[in-house]
Motif scaffolding. Structure first.
Motif, PDB file in Angstrom:
ATOM      1  N   UNK A  75      15.906  26.693  32.272  1.00  0.00           N
ATOM      2  CA  UNK A  75      14.534  26.501  31.791  1.00  0.00           C
ATOM      3  C   UNK A  75      14.267  27.378  30.578  1.00  0.00           C
ATOM      4  N   UNK A  76      14.754  28.637  30.622  1.00  0.00           N
ATOM      5  CA  UNK A  76      14.540  29.542  29.493  1.00  0.00           C
ATOM      6  C   UNK A  76      15.136  28.983  28.212  1.00  0.00           C
ATOM      7  N   UNK A  77      16.379  28.506  28.301  1.00  0.00           N
ATOM      8  CA  UNK A  77      17.078  27.992  27.119  1.00  0.00           C
ATOM      9  C   UNK A  77      16.362  26.748  26.565  1.00  0.00           C
ATOM     10  N   UNK A  78      16.000  25.817  27.465  1.00  0.00           N
ATOM     11  CA  UNK A  78      15.381  24.565  27.024  1.00  0.00           C
ATOM     12  C   UNK A  78      13.968  24.804  26.495  1.00  0.00           C
ATOM     13  N   UNK A  79      13.165  25.529  27.260  1.00  0.00           N
ATOM     14  CA  UNK A  79      11.774  25.747  26.849  1.00  0.00           C
ATOM     15  C   UNK A  79      11.730  26.479  25.514  1.00  0.00           C
ATOM     16  N   UNK A  80      12.608  27.492  25.352  1.00  0.00           N
ATOM     17  CA  UNK A  80      12.621  28.251  24.101  1.00  0.00           C
ATOM     18  C   UNK A  80      13.008  27.347  22.936  1.00  0.00           C
ATOM     19  N   UNK A  81      13.954  26.418  23.178  1.00  0.00           N
ATOM     20  CA  UNK A  81      14.369  25.512  22.103  1.00  0.00           C
ATOM     21  C   UNK A  81      13.195  24.618  21.689  1.00  0.00           C
ATOM     22  N   UNK A  82      12.449  24.115  22.678  1.00  0.00           N
ATOM     23  CA  UNK A  82      11.309  23.247  22.360  1.00  0.00           C
ATOM     24  C   UNK A  82      10.251  24.022  21.577  1.00  0.00           C
ATOM     25  N   UNK A  83       9.913  25.217  22.071  1.00  0.00           N
ATOM     26  CA  UNK A  83       8.894  26.021  21.399  1.00  0.00           C
ATOM     27  C   UNK A  83       9.338  26.389  19.991  1.00  0.00           C
ATOM     28  N   UNK A  84      10.626  26.733  19.850  1.00  0.00           N
ATOM     29  CA  UNK A  84      11.147  27.129  18.551  1.00  0.00           C
ATOM     30  C   UNK A  84      11.063  25.967  17.565  1.00  0.00           C
ATOM     31  N   UNK A  85      11.444  24.783  18.046  1.00  0.00           N
ATOM     32  CA  UNK A  85      11.428  23.605  17.183  1.00  0.00           C
ATOM     33  C   UNK A  85      10.004  23.356  16.657  1.00  0.00           C
ATOM     34  N   UNK A  86       9.038  23.350  17.588  1.00  0.00           N
ATOM     35  CA  UNK A  86       7.652  23.105  17.164  1.00  0.00           C
ATOM     36  C   UNK A  86       7.187  24.215  16.221  1.00  0.00           C
ATOM     37  N   UNK A  87       7.429  25.464  16.632  1.00  0.00           N
ATOM     38  CA  UNK A  87       6.938  26.596  15.854  1.00  0.00           C
ATOM     39  C   UNK A  87       7.517  26.626  14.447  1.00  0.00           C
ATOM     40  N   UNK A  88       8.825  26.415  14.340  1.00  0.00           N
ATOM     41  CA  UNK A  88       9.474  26.468  13.023  1.00  0.00           C
ATOM     42  C   UNK A  88       8.999  25.311  12.143  1.00  0.00           C
ATOM     43  N   UNK A  89       8.901  24.111  12.737  1.00  0.00           N
ATOM     44  CA  UNK A  89       8.442  22.957  11.946  1.00  0.00           C
ATOM     45  C   UNK A  89       7.031  23.194  11.419  1.00  0.00           C
ATOM     46  N   UNK A  90       6.130  23.572  12.335  1.00  0.00           N
ATOM     47  CA  UNK A  90       4.742  23.781  11.929  1.00  0.00           C
ATOM     48  C   UNK A  90       4.665  24.874  10.859  1.00  0.00           C
ATOM     49  N   UNK A  91       5.380  25.980  11.087  1.00  0.00           N
ATOM     50  CA  UNK A  91       5.336  27.092  10.153  1.00  0.00           C
ATOM     51  C   UNK A  91       5.906  26.732   8.789  1.00  0.00           C
ATOM     52  N   UNK A  92       7.043  26.037   8.796  1.00  0.00           N
ATOM     53  CA  UNK A  92       7.680  25.659   7.526  1.00  0.00           C
ATOM     54  C   UNK A  92       6.789  24.714   6.729  1.00  0.00           C
ATOM     55  N   UNK A  93       6.311  23.650   7.406  1.00  0.00           N
ATOM     56  CA  UNK A  93       5.493  22.669   6.709  1.00  0.00           C
ATOM     57  C   UNK A  93       4.214  23.325   6.180  1.00  0.00           C
ATOM     58  N   UNK A  94       3.558  24.115   7.041  1.00  0.00           N
ATOM     59  CA  UNK A  94       2.306  24.752   6.617  1.00  0.00           C
ATOM     60  C   UNK A  94       2.559  25.682   5.444  1.00  0.00           C
ATOM     61  N   UNK A  95       3.592  26.512   5.549  1.00  0.00           N
ATOM     62  CA  UNK A  95       3.853  27.494   4.504  1.00  0.00           C
ATOM     63  C   UNK A  95       4.301  26.846   3.207  1.00  0.00           C
ATOM     64  N   UNK A  96       5.092  25.795   3.322  1.00  0.00           N
ATOM     65  CA  UNK A  96       5.647  25.211   2.113  1.00  0.00           C
ATOM     66  C   UNK A  96       4.668  24.254   1.443  1.00  0.00           C
TER      67      UNK A  96
END
Lengths: 342, 284
Positions: free
Chosen positions: B84-105
């Motif tokens: 669960x830790x590995x999967x949940x972290x991957x999902x959160x990371x994917x959303x967080x990085x996408x949102x952050x990259x798009x917003x920042x760029x």
């Protein structure tokens, strides 16, 4: 008409309150949308079950069914359901509980909430103050034995779930050594009243839940404060003051004041996590707070009560958040100075 | 005098020690979860012994109220929680990085909207959101629990990635790529992502520890996985069946201790990596 010109402090507060309101509205939308968006609509399923029971059973279940039908109004178009839902929440009507029928959700939660807040607020404030002091001390003693012991301790403490520490404290101090009571918020034999006996009983039952939250929360605050103070100690004004020959105590006072500011913002953000942990800690102690109520609601699938508990918990949190914002605006000299200057 | 404090001890050594300790603890736990069952092949779901036996030679961590072996449950729980830790972290990371990259760029309106969304989710306590979502699902497999944890724990990653992207965006090499006519996606993937890779890795480690703690919280309130064993589900049954008040310490201490050790070593690992990637934190 000319808009009155707002000072920076007022602008800040207006913007913050609008944001908090927007967050609250989004949360209500989530609450509204969740049961209706999830495949198989769990609320409709529950309703169907109630309906079947009502065919065979006496009038109360029929009454529960009718009430539930009326409050959720699943037969109406979606926008009407949303309008009904929002207008009821705005006047504080959170519906009727199924498990505790015919009690109103708002009254139920209101009777459990004081125990939660009474635990949460003092424990959070005490942990914040102690954590900041210990963290600053560790930073001051950096690269000495003191810090080498304190830092790992903080790191481990901050990762302990409150409820697990609660289990250990309950086992060691109540079950094994019988120093503290094993359950509840006051002795079951005493009638709740404002007597010395009752108050002592409450405090006696309060100690372990309070300690479980306090000890863990100290770790997190201390870690944050330690880093802030370390950065602050390297700033130019510290070096300058040292060269001027100011004594360490005075410099440390300045460093502390500057470092503690970001911790105030942290306080607002951490409240939710602390509340989540505290709710579960209540379960361990059978402490009659909102966590206990929520567990009952979850295990009986009492959706009105689940929703209502969340609405009240989140509004409390948002309110607390806003108070911390106010506090921050009031103590941060930069916001105050620009306000006076305007 | 204050400055003198920093000049004691060799900071590099301390960093390495921290890294070693965390990797050692992590490997020990992972080995227990994955290799343990080969050495100790007991079915965690089977009733294998007398009820509520304290640790003995036959049952190293005793048995629970049904006579099931706790060491076997613990090994299985470690795997469940890690999954669960590995999967949940991957999902959160994917959303967080996408949102952050798009917003920042992208900036402008996209940024304002995305950051507003991020701030709203950040202000709503994630554990409460998780409980609320999980309450509507009757059956919860590890993937569903991971999704519930993942979709509620990304906001702080998005904020951090956005601010890093903002500062990278105005650097010369990004201007050069723009002048060379590269498309936005190419610039983000080739110029920006590699520069925040170390940060993303750290965020993943922290998300993972947070997700495993969140899973335990969800389980404790009765909303964890409905199939399978996790550290949280062991603690849940210990709590429901009154292990604490009945003095069955071998039931509730091991799963919590393993969880704390996992979370603390992941945090320590992130701190060590932070010091490694940001030499300023190490410096004297």
């Amino acid at each position: 008409m000319k808009m009155p010109k707002l000072g920076p402090l007022a602008t800040y507060l207006v913007r913050r309150s609008l944001f908090v309101l927007a967050t609250f509205l989004s949360f209500l939308l989530i609450i509204f949308a969740l049961p209706r968006a999830i495949p198989g609509n769990p609320v409709a399923t529950l309703l169907a079950q109630l309906f079947q029971q009502a065919q065979a059973n006496p009038d109360t279940i029929k009454a529960v069914y009718r009430k539930f039908m009326e409050e959720f109004g699943l037969d109406k178009p979606l926008h009407e359901q949303l309008y009904d839902f929002l207008s009821r929440v705005m006047v504080g009507d959170l519906g009727t509980s199924i498990a505790f029928y015919p009690r109103k959700v708002a009254d139920l939660v209101a009777s459990y909430l004081p125990w939660t807040l009474g635990l949460l607020i003092p424990a959070t404030i005490a942990a914040w103050i102690l954590g900041n002091l210990l963290g600053a001390w560790a930073a001051y003693k950096r690269k000495t034995a003191v810090d080498n012991v304190l830092l790992p301790t903080f790191l481990v403490l901050s990762q302990i779930p409150y409820y697990w520490l609660a289990m250990i404290l309950l086992y060691v101090l109540a079950v094994y050594s019988r120093l503290f009571p094993v359950a509840g918020a006051y002795p079951p034999t005493i009638q709740p009243a404002l007597t010395a006996q009752f108050v002592t009983g409450v405090l006696y039952h309060y100690t372990l839940p309070f300690l479980s939250i306090l000890v863990v929360a100290i770790g997190g605050w201390a870690i944050g404060m330690r880093v802030l103070v370390i950065y602050e100690l390297r700033s130019d004004y510290v070096e300058y003051s040292e060269l001027l020959g100011l004594d360490d105590k005075k410099i440390l006072g300045y460093v502390y004041k500057n470092s503690v500011l970001p911790q105030v913002t942290g306080l607002a953000l951490s409240l939710g996590t602390v509340m989540g942990g505290a709710l579960i800690t209540e379960l361990v102690f059978s402490y009659p707070g909102t966590g206990f109520l929520l567990f009952r609601a979850l295990s009986t699938l009492d959706y009105p009560l689940i929703q209502g508990t969340f609405i009240i918990l989140v509004s409390t949190l948002l309110l607390a958040n806003f108070i911390v914002d106010l506090l921050y605006a009031w103590i941060d000299p930069r916001i105050r100075a620009s306000y006076v200057g305007d | 005098m204050l400055r003198g404090l920093y000049k004691v001890l060799n900071p590099e050594l301390f960093t390495i020690k921290k890294l070693d300790a965390s990797v050692a603890v992590l490997s020990a736990i992972i080995l227990t979860g994955f290799v343990g069952p080969w050495i100790y092949p007991v079915d965690p779901r089977a009733v294998v012994g007398p009820l509520e036996t304290p640790p003995t030679a036959a049952f190293p961590l005793g048995t629970d109220a049904y006579g099931k072996d706790i060491l076997a449950q613990l090994m299985s729980g470690i795997r469940g929680s890690l999954q669960i830790g590995v999967t949940a972290a991957a999902i959160a990371l994917l959303i967080g990085v996408m949102v952050g990259l798009v917003a920042g760029y992208k900036g402008r309106l996209t940024e304002s909207l995305l950051m507003m969304l991020t701030d709203i989710v950040l202000l709503l306590p994630s554990i409460l959101l998780m409980i609320l979502i999980a309450a509507y699902f009757k059956w919860r497999d590890p993937l569903l629990v991971s999704i519930i944890i993942g979709v509620t724990s990304w906001p702080w990653v998005a904020r951090a990635v956005r601010s890093q992207t903002l500062s990278l965006k105005s650097r010369e090499f990004v201007y050069l790529s723009k002048m060379a006519g590269y498309r936005d996606l190419q610039i983000v993937v080739r110029d920006i992502l590699p520069n925040i890779a170390s940060y993303i890795f750290m965020a993943y480690v922290l998300l993972m520890s947070g997700a495993m703690i969140a899973e335990t919280g969800l389980s404790m309130i009765g909303l964890g996985v409905t199939q399978g064993v996790t550290l949280g589900s062991i603690l849940f049954w210990a709590q429901v069946l009154e292990a604490v008040r009945r003095g069955l310490w071998w039931w509730f201490i091991p799963p919590g201790a393993v969880l704390v050790a996992l979370a603390a070593s992941l945090l320590m690992l992130a701190t060590a990596l932070d010091e490694y990637f940001n030499p300023r934190l190490r410096g004297g």
